[in-house]
Structures are given as C-alpha cells and as structure tokens.
Design an enzyme around this catalytic site. Structure first.
Site, PDB file in Angstrom:
ATOM      1  N   HIS A  82      60.565  35.829 -34.526  1.00  0.00           N
ATOM      2  CA  HIS A  82      61.434  36.982 -34.286  1.00  0.00           C
ATOM      3  C   HIS A  82      62.143  36.872 -32.939  1.00  0.00           C
ATOM      4  O   HIS A  82      61.542  37.091 -31.897  1.00  0.00           O
ATOM      5  CB  HIS A  82      60.570  38.262 -34.365  1.00  0.00           C
ATOM      6  CG  HIS A  82      61.369  39.526 -34.317  1.00  0.00           C
ATOM      7  ND1 HIS A  82      60.871  40.719 -33.870  1.00  0.00           N
ATOM      8  CD2 HIS A  82      62.655  39.779 -34.671  1.00  0.00           C
ATOM      9  CE1 HIS A  82      61.815  41.635 -33.940  1.00  0.00           C
ATOM     10  NE2 HIS A  82      62.895  41.097 -34.415  1.00  0.00           N
TER      11      HIS A  82
ATOM     12  N   GLU B 295      58.805  36.705 -30.790  1.00  0.00           N
ATOM     13  CA  GLU B 295      57.513  37.143 -31.324  1.00  0.00           C
ATOM     14  C   GLU B 295      57.152  36.169 -32.450  1.00  0.00           C
ATOM     15  O   GLU B 295      57.961  35.941 -33.365  1.00  0.00           O
ATOM     16  CB  GLU B 295      57.597  38.559 -31.900  1.00  0.00           C
ATOM     17  CG  GLU B 295      57.673  39.654 -30.859  1.00  0.00           C
ATOM     18  CD  GLU B 295      57.737  41.061 -31.468  1.00  0.00           C
ATOM     19  OE1 GLU B 295      57.212  41.996 -30.856  1.00  0.00           O
ATOM     20  OE2 GLU B 295      58.326  41.232 -32.547  1.00  0.00           O
TER      21      GLU B 295
ATOM     22  N   ASN C 183      59.418  46.334 -31.621  1.00  0.00           N
ATOM     23  CA  ASN C 183      60.078  47.417 -32.355  1.00  0.00           C
ATOM     24  C   ASN C 183      59.175  48.619 -32.553  1.00  0.00           C
ATOM     25  O   ASN C 183      59.643  49.754 -32.632  1.00  0.00           O
ATOM     26  CB  ASN C 183      60.601  46.914 -33.703  1.00  0.00           C
ATOM     27  CG  ASN C 183      61.882  46.120 -33.517  1.00  0.00           C
ATOM     28  OD1 ASN C 183      62.607  46.334 -32.548  1.00  0.00           O
ATOM     29  ND2 ASN C 183      62.159  45.201 -34.425  1.00  0.00           N
TER      30      ASN C 183
ATOM     31  N   SER D 235      62.940  41.737 -38.723  1.00  0.00           N
ATOM     32  CA  SER D 235      62.603  42.685 -37.660  1.00  0.00           C
ATOM     33  C   SER D 235      61.399  43.519 -38.047  1.00  0.00           C
ATOM     34  O   SER D 235      60.782  44.134 -37.183  1.00  0.00           O
ATOM     35  CB  SER D 235      63.751  43.664 -37.429  1.00  0.00           C
ATOM     36  OG  SER D 235      64.919  43.001 -37.133  1.00  0.00           O
TER      37      SER D 235
HETATM   38  N1  LIG Z   1      70.842  42.234 -35.219  1.00  0.00           N
HETATM   39  C1  LIG Z   1      69.755  42.311 -34.456  1.00  0.00           C
HETATM   40  O1  LIG Z   1      69.765  42.868 -33.343  1.00  0.00           O
HETATM   41  C2  LIG Z   1      68.465  41.683 -34.939  1.00  0.00           C
HETATM   42  C3  LIG Z   1      67.456  41.394 -33.999  1.00  0.00           C
HETATM   43  C4  LIG Z   1      66.289  40.745 -34.432  1.00  0.00           C
HETATM   44  C5  LIG Z   1      66.126  40.449 -35.782  1.00  0.00           C
HETATM   45  N2  LIG Z   1      67.125  40.774 -36.674  1.00  0.00           N
HETATM   46  C6  LIG Z   1      66.901  40.403 -38.075  1.00  0.00           C
HETATM   47  O2  LIG Z   1      67.665  39.229 -38.337  1.00  0.00           O
HETATM   48  C7  LIG Z   1      68.086  39.209 -39.691  1.00  0.00           C
HETATM   49  C8  LIG Z   1      69.592  39.054 -39.731  1.00  0.00           C
HETATM   50  O3  LIG Z   1      70.183  40.130 -39.038  1.00  0.00           O
HETATM   51  P1  LIG Z   1      71.701  40.069 -38.537  1.00  0.00           P
HETATM   52  O4  LIG Z   1      71.887  41.256 -37.650  1.00  0.00           O
HETATM   53  O5  LIG Z   1      72.041  38.711 -38.055  1.00  0.00           O
HETATM   54  O6  LIG Z   1      72.476  40.336 -39.922  1.00  0.00           O
HETATM   55  P2  LIG Z   1      74.033  40.102 -40.269  1.00  0.00           P
HETATM   56  O7  LIG Z   1      74.363  41.126 -41.289  1.00  0.00           O
HETATM   57  O8  LIG Z   1      74.840  40.027 -39.016  1.00  0.00           O
HETATM   58  O9  LIG Z   1      74.037  38.638 -40.936  1.00  0.00           O
HETATM   59  C9  LIG Z   1      73.456  38.355 -42.158  1.00  0.00           C
HETATM   60  C10 LIG Z   1      74.141  37.124 -42.736  1.00  0.00           C
HETATM   61  O10 LIG Z   1      73.432  36.737 -43.912  1.00  0.00           O
HETATM   62  C11 LIG Z   1      74.384  36.339 -44.884  1.00  0.00           C
HETATM   63  N3  LIG Z   1      73.750  36.443 -46.203  1.00  0.00           N
HETATM   64  C12 LIG Z   1      73.741  37.483 -47.078  1.00  0.00           C
HETATM   65  N4  LIG Z   1      73.011  37.150 -48.167  1.00  0.00           N
HETATM   66  C13 LIG Z   1      72.562  35.880 -47.978  1.00  0.00           C
HETATM   67  C14 LIG Z   1      71.779  34.978 -48.740  1.00  0.00           C
HETATM   68  N5  LIG Z   1      71.290  35.327 -49.926  1.00  0.00           N
HETATM   69  N6  LIG Z   1      71.545  33.749 -48.246  1.00  0.00           N
HETATM   70  C15 LIG Z   1      72.036  33.387 -47.030  1.00  0.00           C
HETATM   71  N7  LIG Z   1      72.775  34.205 -46.263  1.00  0.00           N
HETATM   72  C16 LIG Z   1      73.030  35.427 -46.723  1.00  0.00           C
HETATM   73  C17 LIG Z   1      75.571  37.247 -44.664  1.00  0.00           C
HETATM   74  O11 LIG Z   1      76.765  36.671 -45.199  1.00  0.00           O
HETATM   75  C18 LIG Z   1      75.595  37.348 -43.134  1.00  0.00           C
HETATM   76  O12 LIG Z   1      76.381  36.323 -42.571  1.00  0.00           O
HETATM   77  C19 LIG Z   1      67.542  40.493 -40.305  1.00  0.00           C
HETATM   78  O13 LIG Z   1      66.318  40.230 -40.914  1.00  0.00           O
HETATM   79  C20 LIG Z   1      67.370  41.410 -39.102  1.00  0.00           C
HETATM   80  O14 LIG Z   1      66.364  42.388 -39.326  1.00  0.00           O
HETATM   81  C21 LIG Z   1      68.283  41.362 -36.286  1.00  0.00           C
END
Ligand SMILES: NC(=O)c1ccc[n+]([C@@H]2O[C@H](COP(=O)([O-])OP(=O)(O)OC[C@H]3O[C@@H](n4cnc5c(N)ncnc54)[C@H](O)[C@@H]3O)[C@@H](O)[C@H]2O)c1
Length: 282
Positions: A139, A151, A189, A118
């Site tokens: 993204h 994005e 963002n 993000s």
């Molecule tokens: N949640 C949102 O609204 C959103 C929107 C756009 C982008 N993002 C980005 O997406 C990414 C993930 O966010 P999320 O909300 O899905 O997070 P989340 O916490 O829901 O999921 C993260 C997952 O990664 C796993 N994980 C932890 N360490 C790991 C590793 N070393 N290798 C592989 N997997 C691993 C965890 O077990 C978990 O299942 C982040 O970079 C976040 O900034 C999130």
C-alpha cells in the site's frame, strides 16, 4: 524483459506514481491498463514527473531518458506474464480486483501478486488465487514519488518469503515498509479517515467552517495540511468508501459515515478532481 521487470496494473493516479518510482529506481516496469488513452496519459504524466526532478537537479536528463526507456505499456494482460512481481492499482472495486487476481494467478504461476488496495481484504483476494501464499498488500501513499511509507499487509495465506520480497522491493524504491495485519483500513486509513469524518461532523454541526478546521489542525497539531483539504486531495468518494469499509468490517457505530460527507458525494462534490469539495478549486 529482464528478471527485474515489475508489472503495474492500472495506469491511474497510483499506477503512474508506482511506475515512475520503479523506473527511476532502475527497474523495468510493464504498465497495463484496459484503457489505451489512459496509458498515453500515464506516459506523459510520468515524463512530466521526471522532468520536474531534472528541473530540481535531482535527476540528470540522461537518467530521465534511461528511466523512460525502462517503461513499457500495454493493454494486453499477457504483457505481464514475465514479471516477477505484479503490483495491482486498479479501481477499488472488490469484484473487479477479484477477477484481476484470479486472471493474474492463472497468467503466472510464480509471480508475487501485490495489491495497492486502500481498504479491501487481502485474505479474500488471496482466496481466489492459485498459490495464495504469494498474495500480499503493498500500500503506497499519494503522491507516490514523495511519500515514503509502504504498508505491507499480510493476508492469512501470505508466506514469509512473499513479505520479505516486498519489503526488499519497497526498500529498493527508497520507501520504508511498515508491516500491518489484514484489518479494515490497515493502520493509516483507520486513523486518518475517521479523523476526516469527524472534521466533516464539525462542519455539519456548524461548529467550525472547513477553513477553521484546517487552520486549527495545521496550527494546533502541526499537520502539514488540514484534514478537509486532505480529504479533497484524496477524494471524498474514496474517504466515504473507506468509512463504509470500516463500518462494515468492525460493525462499530463509531465508524458511522458523516451524512454531510455522503450528501457531498451524492452531489458530485468529490474534492480537487471535480473542482469542489470542502473547498473550491477554480
Ligand atoms: N488515489 C489515492 O490516493 C490512493 C492511495 C492509496 C491507494 N489507492 C488505491 O489504489 C488503487 C488505484 O487507485 P487510483 O486512485 O490510482 O485509481 P484511478 O481511478 O486513478 O486509476 C485506476 C486505473 O485502473 C484502470 N482500470 C480499470 N479497470 C481495470 C482493469 N480491469 N484492469 C486494469 N486496469 C483497469 C483505469 O483505466 C484507471 O487508469 C485503488 O485500489 C485505491 O484504493 C489510492
């Protein structure tokens, strides 16, 4: 696995959504996570997501089953070695993502390595990789099956071929790719989270209640959801982390995180995921 296999790293909120969209668009998806139980949860949530589409007559039962058959899960990074594109959606922690990207670039010499970050710098992620020209930002927005934007973020090192491949993939997933430079917060963002931060200042100053802020922006600016309800959906910790990235990245006081936002995060009031944020979710 076929040459259409796309890897997804991290089976959380975003990884699940990305995998669901991949398999319902005809791609084989290889979903990797360090936590086995998370992969089980992801499988069941993706199945539920597809079942909702069946209930709405947007997908047939047969197509749902065919899509699920295209989903593989694994806790072994090696499972991604044959993927032509790997989309990383692991936690937003720079050290963790850098290690992952270094490992992925050793695992496969030619896969495109895309991050769903993000807010982190794609240029810095590319710098730890072999053949950094294949690193790019892809993204997606939450909920991934619903929101159409991707994005596409070009790091300093990213090649044209990499950007074009990711734009084609976004299109094949029914998304619209919007090109953005590797600047803190990218486009959405950088605009959205300072607005949420300003809404928190309104509440902190007693100028408006969260209900009033949200009603005002829905009715007066035609936003489908008020900024503080949206903050609760995104997660207040995520919003605060993005403000910190903007402040660090630009060094401009206009990005100062609202103290109320910080206090709420310290208290564990993170929004919907903890049952309490600017609003209550019982
Ligand atoms: N949640 C949102 O609204 C959103 C929107 C756009 C982008 N993002 C980005 O997406 C990414 C993930 O966010 P999320 O909300 O899905 O997070 P989340 O916490 O829901 O999921 C993260 C997952 O990664 C796993 N994980 C932890 N360490 C790991 C590793 N070393 N290798 C592989 N997997 C691993 C965890 O077990 C978990 O299942 C982040 O970079 C976040 O900034 C999130």
């Amino acid at each position: 696995m076929s040459d259409k296999a796309i890897g997804v790293v991290g089976a959380g909120t975003m990884g699940q959504g990305i995998a669901q969209v991949l398999i319902s668009s005809g791609f084989d998806a290889q979903l990797y996570d360090v936590a086995d139980e998370q992969l089980g949860r992801a499988h069941s949530n993706i199945e539920k997501g597809l079942s909702k589409l069946v209930a709405k007559d947007k997908l047939s039962e047969a197509d749902k089953n065919a899509a699920l058959a295209r989903l593989s899960t694994s806790t072994a990074l090696d499972a991604l070695s044959d993927c032509e594109v790997i989309i990383e959606a692991a936690p937003e922690q720079p050290a963790l993502k850098e290690k992952l990207f270094r490992d992925l670039s050793h695992l496969s010499s030619d896969a495109i390595l895309a991050s769903n970050t993000s807010s982190l710098s794609l240029t810095r992620l590319a710098a730890v990789c072999e053949r950094p020209e294949r690193v790019v930002g892809m993204h997606f927005f939450n909920p991934v099956p619903v929101l159409k934007l991707v994005e596409v973020i070009r790091a300093e090192q990213t090649s044209d071929a990499t950007v074009e491949r990711i734009e084609r993939l976004a299109e094949a997933l029914g998304k619209t790719a919007v090109p953005v430079g590797d600047s803190p917060g990218f486009a959405v963002n950088r605009l959205l989270v300072p607005m949420i931060n300003e809404a928190a200042f309104l509440v902190q100053e007693g100028a408006a209640t969260p209900e009033a802020v949200d009603a005002a922006m829905k009715l007066g600016a035609a936003h489908p959801m008020g900024p503080l309800a949206l903050a609760d959906l995104i997660g207040l910790d995520v919003c605060l982390a993005i403000m910190n990235v903007l402040q660090d990245g630009f060094g401009d006081p206009k990005y100062r995180p609202c103290p109320l936002l910080k206090r709420m995060v310290d208290a564990g009031y993170l929004g919907r995921k903890t049952g309490r944020g600017f609003h209550r979710y019982d």
